[in-house]
Enzyme design. Structure first.
Site, PDB file in Angstrom:
ATOM      1  N   GLU A  54       0.835  -1.200   0.000  1.00  0.00           N
ATOM      2  CA  GLU A  54       0.000   0.000   0.000  1.00  0.00           C
ATOM      3  C   GLU A  54       0.871   1.252   0.000  1.00  0.00           C
ATOM      4  OE1 GLU A  54      -1.494   3.473   1.882  1.00  0.00           O
ATOM      5  OE2 GLU A  54      -0.477   1.972   3.124  1.00  0.00           O
ATOM      6  N   ASP A 108       0.514   3.785  -3.172  1.00  0.00           N
ATOM      7  CA  ASP A 108       0.089   5.162  -2.956  1.00  0.00           C
ATOM      8  C   ASP A 108       0.938   6.116  -3.787  1.00  0.00           C
ATOM      9  OD1 ASP A 108      -1.229   7.370  -1.373  1.00  0.00           O
ATOM     10  OD2 ASP A 108       0.825   7.645  -0.675  1.00  0.00           O
ATOM     11  N   ASP A 163      -6.793   1.316   1.014  1.00  0.00           N
ATOM     12  CA  ASP A 163      -5.458   0.735   1.169  1.00  0.00           C
ATOM     13  C   ASP A 163      -5.250  -0.460   0.233  1.00  0.00           C
ATOM     14  OD1 ASP A 163      -4.840   2.578   3.104  1.00  0.00           O
ATOM     15  OD2 ASP A 163      -4.990   1.198   4.797  1.00  0.00           O
ATOM     16  N   GLU A 168      -4.634   0.551  -3.322  1.00  0.00           N
ATOM     17  CA  GLU A 168      -3.256   0.997  -3.514  1.00  0.00           C
ATOM     18  C   GLU A 168      -2.280  -0.167  -3.454  1.00  0.00           C
ATOM     19  OE1 GLU A 168      -3.753   5.563  -1.848  1.00  0.00           O
ATOM     20  OE2 GLU A 168      -3.013   4.005  -0.483  1.00  0.00           O
TER      21      GLU A 168
END
Length: 237
Positions: A58, A62, A130, A133
């Site tokens: 994650e 991101d 999350d 990502e």
């Protein structure tokens, strides 16, 4: 191809195999699956207590998402930096990632403990965002930036073309209104949660000290907060 990097050793139990159902869903959605263990980790919440979960992926995803969207906005728009930043923030927000996740029916494929699921985790904006990502992080590790950017374009195109972020998010608008009127920051509180986990309803109340309050109900905490902020601004703004 970018080689997969290790997620790091720890003492938790080994992750189980990626199911054929999860793999079929991933590939149907647009992901290209190589190492099953990597993708299983991307779908695994920390509550499962397994050796690998989505947290590190994650973190990576991101950054990949942010670069992919920033590149896209730069190429498609002549807007000044402030407007680009506003749109970027909206398109990579936790609420937007969760919205994309719901649109591709991600929730049933998240590996999460029974307790965390009972607590509403499978419909949590934070967890859904999350995992979205983390899946991008896994895709980047196996296929590099170009194919992952193309995947982001595919998944986020409706949001981009709908104009998401061109106007301020209701929570941001309320925050700025409160500051501009020398008021304390808005306070959000979940006052009710009802319904089964797969169709939960959250009622959120927002207050601004010495001004008033408003509340709204939606299918996620984030959406309820957004709706409550919008209602507040319509009432007091």
């Amino acid at each position: 191809m970018v080689h997969r990097r290790a997620l790091g050793p720890d003492r938790r139990r080994t992750v189980s195999e990626l199911t054929s159902e999860a793999r079929e869903w991933l590939e149907r959605t647009g992901y290209t699956v190589g190492d099953p263990a990597l993708w299983q980790a991307a779908l695994t919440h920390g509550s499962m207590g397994e050796k690998r979960d989505y947290e590190r992926l994650e973190f990576l995803g991101d950054r990949v998402l942010g670069l992919a969207i920033a590149d896209w906005l730069f190429e498609r728009s002549e807007a000044p930096e402030g407007k680009l930043s506003q749109r970027l923030n909206a398109l990579v927000s936790r609420a937007m990632c969760a919205e994309i996740a719901r649109g591709i029916d991600l929730a049933p494929h998240i590996r999460i403990s029974k307790q965390a699921s009972s607590d509403g985790g499978r419909d949590s904006d934070n967890i859904l965002g999350d995992v979205m990502e983390s899946l991008l992080g896994a895709h980047f590790l196996e296929h590099g930036f170009g194919p992952t950017r193309d995947l982001v374009h595919q998944l986020w195109r409706p949001a981009l073309e709908s104009g998401a972020g061109k106007s301020k998010h209701p929570k941001s608008a309320l925050q700025e209104w409160a500051a501009g009127n020398q008021r304390k920051p808005p306070e959000y509180e979940v006052v009710d949660r009802s319904g089964p986990d797969h169709a939960a309803k959250f009622t959120v109340r927002v207050k601004v000290h010495k001004v008033g309050e408003a509340q709204a109900t939606a299918g996620s905490k984030g959406e309820a907060e957004k709706a409550a902020a919008k209602t507040f601004m319509e009432k007091y703004g």
